[in-house]
Design a protein around this motif. Structure first.
Motif, PDB file in Angstrom:
ATOM      1  N   UNK A 791      12.062  41.994  -2.976  1.00  0.00           N
ATOM      2  CA  UNK A 791      13.005  40.891  -2.889  1.00  0.00           C
ATOM      3  C   UNK A 791      13.976  41.141  -1.748  1.00  0.00           C
ATOM      4  N   UNK A 792      14.202  40.106  -0.966  1.00  0.00           N
ATOM      5  CA  UNK A 792      15.130  40.233   0.154  1.00  0.00           C
ATOM      6  C   UNK A 792      16.484  40.678  -0.375  1.00  0.00           C
ATOM      7  N   UNK A 793      17.061  41.642   0.298  1.00  0.00           N
ATOM      8  CA  UNK A 793      18.303  42.255  -0.160  1.00  0.00           C
ATOM      9  C   UNK A 793      19.450  41.259  -0.180  1.00  0.00           C
ATOM     10  N   UNK A 794      20.345  41.487  -1.130  1.00  0.00           N
ATOM     11  CA  UNK A 794      21.509  40.617  -1.286  1.00  0.00           C
ATOM     12  C   UNK A 794      22.696  41.225  -0.542  1.00  0.00           C
ATOM     13  N   UNK A 795      22.547  41.365   0.768  1.00  0.00           N
ATOM     14  CA  UNK A 795      23.630  41.909   1.581  1.00  0.00           C
ATOM     15  C   UNK A 795      24.711  40.860   1.765  1.00  0.00           C
ATOM     16  N   UNK A 796      25.938  41.308   1.896  1.00  0.00           N
ATOM     17  CA  UNK A 796      27.038  40.366   2.050  1.00  0.00           C
ATOM     18  C   UNK A 796      27.005  39.729   3.435  1.00  0.00           C
ATOM     19  N   UNK A 797      27.037  38.405   3.497  1.00  0.00           N
ATOM     20  CA  UNK A 797      26.980  37.734   4.804  1.00  0.00           C
ATOM     21  C   UNK A 797      28.307  37.819   5.542  1.00  0.00           C
ATOM     22  N   UNK A 798      28.260  37.428   6.801  1.00  0.00           N
ATOM     23  CA  UNK A 798      29.492  37.328   7.575  1.00  0.00           C
ATOM     24  C   UNK A 798      30.405  36.275   6.969  1.00  0.00           C
ATOM     25  N   UNK A 799      31.710  36.422   7.131  1.00  0.00           N
ATOM     26  CA  UNK A 799      32.606  35.339   6.720  1.00  0.00           C
ATOM     27  C   UNK A 799      32.307  34.082   7.522  1.00  0.00           C
ATOM     28  N   UNK A 800      32.533  32.926   6.922  1.00  0.00           N
ATOM     29  CA  UNK A 800      32.403  31.684   7.683  1.00  0.00           C
ATOM     30  C   UNK A 800      33.368  31.738   8.856  1.00  0.00           C
ATOM     31  N   UNK A 801      33.000  31.061   9.906  1.00  0.00           N
ATOM     32  CA  UNK A 801      33.840  31.095  11.093  1.00  0.00           C
ATOM     33  C   UNK A 801      33.009  30.914  12.329  1.00  0.00           C
ATOM     34  N   UNK A 802      31.715  30.799  12.164  1.00  0.00           N
ATOM     35  CA  UNK A 802      30.846  30.480  13.282  1.00  0.00           C
ATOM     36  C   UNK A 802      30.649  28.980  13.261  1.00  0.00           C
ATOM     37  N   UNK A 803      31.012  28.351  14.321  1.00  0.00           N
ATOM     38  CA  UNK A 803      31.498  28.929  15.557  1.00  0.00           C
ATOM     39  C   UNK A 803      33.017  29.023  15.589  1.00  0.00           C
ATOM     40  N   UNK A 804      33.524  29.584  16.687  1.00  0.00           N
ATOM     41  CA  UNK A 804      34.967  29.657  16.865  1.00  0.00           C
ATOM     42  C   UNK A 804      35.465  28.227  17.003  1.00  0.00           C
ATOM     43  N   UNK A 805      36.118  27.729  16.005  1.00  0.00           N
ATOM     44  CA  UNK A 805      36.587  26.363  16.099  1.00  0.00           C
ATOM     45  C   UNK A 805      35.528  25.356  15.748  1.00  0.00           C
ATOM     46  N   UNK A 806      34.358  25.800  15.310  1.00  0.00           N
ATOM     47  CA  UNK A 806      33.337  24.924  14.749  1.00  0.00           C
ATOM     48  C   UNK A 806      32.764  23.923  15.736  1.00  0.00           C
ATOM     49  N   UNK A 807      31.900  24.361  16.589  1.00  0.00           N
ATOM     50  CA  UNK A 807      31.202  23.435  17.469  1.00  0.00           C
ATOM     51  C   UNK A 807      29.739  23.406  17.105  1.00  0.00           C
ATOM     52  N   UNK A 808      29.114  22.237  17.317  1.00  0.00           N
ATOM     53  CA  UNK A 808      27.700  22.151  16.994  1.00  0.00           C
ATOM     54  C   UNK A 808      27.107  20.817  17.406  1.00  0.00           C
ATOM     55  N   UNK A 809      25.749  20.891  17.552  1.00  0.00           N
ATOM     56  CA  UNK A 809      24.959  19.694  17.678  1.00  0.00           C
ATOM     57  C   UNK A 809      25.382  18.808  18.794  1.00  0.00           C
ATOM     58  N   UNK A 810      25.647  17.492  18.517  1.00  0.00           N
ATOM     59  CA  UNK A 810      26.110  16.574  19.542  1.00  0.00           C
ATOM     60  C   UNK A 810      27.581  16.813  19.824  1.00  0.00           C
TER      61      UNK A 810
END
Length: 812
Positions: A791-810
């Motif tokens: 089973x894929x390990x339950x490692x702790x993910x990075x804190x939310x914050x990607x991206x810096x200031x939240x950019x994406x898509x269009x």
């Protein structure tokens, strides 16, 4: 005479019927207010109803219909924002018996031919869509009166569907709590606007909807409907070129000759023409004007105006005078009105994306309305990053203004970026490696050290870049009559290639799986490896200086964790960029005959440098925090809670530096041992043995982590944490269905070697180390016994914050 009586009776009956009908019509319209415009309508205030009055001349006349969300729900995660646009549709009214049907023709498939039968055959081959059927309430003086109430008072924007999809509960529209919103229901000669207040009732199931509504059992928003007159036929579509940096619109033309592609592609752009196409500099026939939301406060207002106006630099470079303008929205104007290109300032309960959206004529690609949505919380994130870098709140010293300057500089770039999308431009992700060549890239704050102190003066650019001017020239250059447009457009691209400018977009930039070494999100520098090493040094300096001076006096010390988080992970995006060098491939959007190379393997020495930088991010001395800093961060005080933008923990209420190290190690290793990257490492080494293969990478990784001698004290525990992540990621690679058989074989082979090594170490190790080695050995043996059940390990993910200031898509 014998027919006179029946004729008289018939006449009387007809007179009575006409009188009754006229009376009925008069009664129907008695309480109604008349609005004249593109689609004439009546509002019945007694019954809260709207009736369209459609003339016979308007039948089969195409207009544009679009719905939008005038007021939002306020949650980034739910994604129902103020000002959000729906899909644009070309529609027309058709009469069918006692109904008017609102029909959406199928513009995806066409036959542009003078042969009417060929056109008809095309239209009959593919489905159309009837969006609504309206019963004709009355017909009088060449006009049809239809009840449009149910069409308008509906969930056109799919609010209930979105809430269900986001697991926030099952909601239904409650018409008893819904009504027309008259202040923004208007009519104009070229557009008709309706707004409705809609209330959705249901049982809330998610915390997001509970966090943003006063009563989550009743969610009230306003939706907007626009009917717009389509532009005239004088717009000239411009061909799509994958090298030019534009979004495309496409359709299939079944009337083209053999040898010509069925799919026809054009760019999306605004209409812009010079008054004098022969003049070197000319005013436009009609400028492109954007309007800023008056709800935007200062100093943010000025920053957004300044950044959006950067685009005029590009239009000036192609011979336009004042072709692109940005103004404040006039009093009384409606931001949902498609006549206004808008920049809207939107509030949410948490940080969220910003967007650059457009209303586009589906027939031609002409942009009718640009609509930018900017999330208001992002500016605070940049301010937070600056606080962590500077630790500025020293006793007796004035708080520097560098933090606000950096945050506002980012907003200028953000404004320019999102407006760029609404001009038709796509992301240009290679530009950060070419001297900030485009605002359509995602920028990381560029900070440097001067006199031993971190300086933010040049964190973000203050203008559009060289690529932006190329892209605007391709899309908006007005050519004099007689110009070979195809050649002129190709010349623009050819000149940019000679200048060393490269366009690469979204599919090339994602950290997981994509391969190009120069297309990244949130990176800096021509040599991404050198930049990562520079950023690691800056991070080291900032962490050394970090402490209670990173927060204001009187604030809870627990807030230190909020400021620390983006600083601790300051290297995260540049790490993504460096990982793409390893097993990467250089390539271009090359066309036959344009002189560009198609693909090129990456210098093996550069890849080895990249690997060395990546393993440095796994060094315990890099990931361990000092004791003084850890001792300053207490649990959250009463009334304050852990949020998703701070480090994930396994220690309950207390700060967890080992989990921070685990998340950071998982970030690097998920990139380094990504199956698609591993597959490429195997392939490229087989094609050229100088290329570092997967064997080389895994050997170097294991040597610098699991097989590395333990440091002392807390760093020893950090290394053990890192070692566990390395082991788990190797096992994941060995069973990942996307891993090739060779990759699986190599991963299994190195797990076998590790088992032998761990058996030897566990036998002679000190008690604490014996526990660590023994656990690793137990994991490998269990894995080897039944790898298919791993089973894929339950490692702790990075804190939310990607991206810096939240950019994406269009958008960003």
């Amino acid at each position: 005479m014998k027919n006179s009586l029946p004729f008289t009776i018939l006449s009387l009956l007809l007179l009575f019927f006409n009188t009754a009908t006229a009376q009925k019509q008069a009664d129907l319209l008695a309480s109604q207010t008349y609005y004249q415009g593109l689609v004439d309508f009546y509002y019945d205030s007694l019954n809260d109803k709207i009736y369209f009055s459609v003339s016979k001349s308007q039948l089969n006349e195409e207009i544009l219909y679009i719905h939008s969300l005038a007021t939002g729900v306020g949650s980034n995660d739910i994604g129902l924002d103020r000002g959000q646009l729906g899909a644009e549709r070309i529609v027309k009214f058709e009469k069918a018996g006692n109904k008017l049907l609102l029909v959406q023709p199928n513009y995806k498939f066409r036959a542009k031919s003078n042969n009417a039968a060929e056109v008809a055959a095309m239209e009959q081959a593919f489905a159309q869509s009837i969006l609504w059927g309206f019963k004709i309430e009355q017909e009088n003086s060449g006009r049809y009166l239809i009840d449009a109430t149910n069409f308008l008072l509906r969930d056109a924007h799919g609010v209930s569907r979105t809430l269900a999809r986001k697991n926030q509960g099952n909601y239904a529209l409650d018409l008893t709590r819904s009504a027309f919103y008259l202040p923004r229901t208007k009519n104009f000669p070229k557009n008709t606007e309706f707004e409705v207040t809609l209330t959705f009732t249901g049982k809330p199931e998610g915390r997001w909807i509970n966090s943003v509504t006063p009563n989550a059992e009743a969610v009230t928003v306003r939706q907007h409907h626009s009917f717009v007159s389509l532009p005239d036929n004088n717009y000239q579509a411009r061909k799509f070129d994958p090298r030019a940096g534009y979004f495309s619109m496409a359709y299939y033309d079944y009337a083209v000759p053999l040898g010509v592609p069925l799919e026809q592609k054009f760019i999306a752009r605004h209409r812009l023409e010079k008054k004098d196409p022969k003049a070197k500099v000319s005013e436009p026939v009609k400028p492109i004007v954007y309007y800023l939301d008056p709800g935007t406060p200062e100093p943010i207002r000025s920053a957004l105006l300044d950044g959006a106006r950067w685009w005029n630099q590009a239009f000036e470079a192609i011979g336009y005078k004042e072709a692109f303008q940005v103004k404040m929205l006039p009093d009384g104007a409606d931001p949902m009105d498609v006549r206004y290109n808008m920049i809207q300032w939107v509030h949410r309960s948490t940080r969220g994306w910003s967007y650059g959206a457009s209303v586009i004529d589906p027939r031609t690609g002409e942009i009718i309305k640009g609509h930018v949505t900017l999330g208001s919380l992002r500016v605070r994130q940049d301010y937070l990053i600056a606080e962590g870098l500077l630790a500025p709140y020293k006793d007796g010293e004035k708080v520097p203004d560098a933090m606000e300057k950096m945050a506002l500089a980012r907003l200028r770039q953000l404004s320019a970026h999102e407006v760029g999308h609404t001009l038709g431009l796509a992301h240009s992700y290679a530009s950060s490696t070419e001297g900030r060549a485009s605002v359509m890239d995602y920028p990381h704050p560029y900070v440097f050290v001067k006199g031993g102190k971190i300086v933010l003066d040049n964190a973000y650019d203050d203008r559009i870049g060289a690529w932006d001017k190329v892209a605007i020239a391709y899309g908006y250059q007005d050519f004099p009559e007689g110009t070979d447009e195809n050649k002129a457009l190709n010349d623009i691209i050819s000149a940019s290639l000679k200048e060393g400018l490269t366009f690469l977009s979204d599919q090339d930039a994602r950290p997981q799986g994509s391969a190009h070494p120069n297309a990244h999100l949130w990176d800096n520098g021509k040599d991404v490896v050198a930049e990562l090493e520079r950023m690691m040094e800056i991070r080291k300096i900032a962490l050394t200086n970090f402490g209670e001076e990173a927060i204001r006096k009187g604030e809870a010390l627990a807030k230190l964790e909020e400021v620390l988080t983006p600083l601790y992970f300051f290297h995260r995006y540049q790490t993504e960029a460096v990982a793409k060098v390893l097993g990467g491939l250089e390539y271009r959007y090359a066309l036959r005959g344009d002189g560009q190379f198609a693909t090129k393997m990456i210098d093996p020495e550069w890849q080895k440098r990249a690997l060395e930088s990546l393993v440095k991010t796994l060094d315990p001395s890099f990931l361990a925090l000092n004791e003084e800093l850890m001792a300053q961060i207490p649990p959250r005080p009463m009334g304050s809670y852990r949020n998703r933008e701070i480090i994930k923990v396994k220690t309950g209420m207390t700060f967890d530096p080992l989990s921070a190290a685990e998340s950071a190690a998982d970030m690097t290793l998920s990139l380094l041992l990504h199956p698609e990257r591993a597959n490429r490492l195997v392939e490229y080494h087989a094609r050229n043995e100088e290329q570092p293969g997967l064997e080389y990478v895994i050997k170097r990784l294991i040597k610098t982590t699991i097989m590395k001698p333990f440091p002392k004290n807390f760093e020893k525990e950090v290394q053990m944490t890192i070692d566990n992540v390395v082991l788990q990621k190797l096992m994941e690679l060995a069973v990942n269905p996307k891993s090739s058989n060779k990759v699986k074989a190599i991963a299994h082979y190195h797990l076998d070697l590790l088992k032998e090594w761990l058996e030897d170490k566990a036998e002679y190790a000190l008690p604490e180390s014996k526990v660590h080695y023994g656990y690793g050995l137990k994991l490998i043996k269990a894995f080897e016994k039944e790898p298919e059940k791993y089973k894929v390990s339950d490692l702790l993910p990075l804190p939310d914050g990607s991206p810096i200031g939240m950019e994406w898509g269009c958008g960003q």
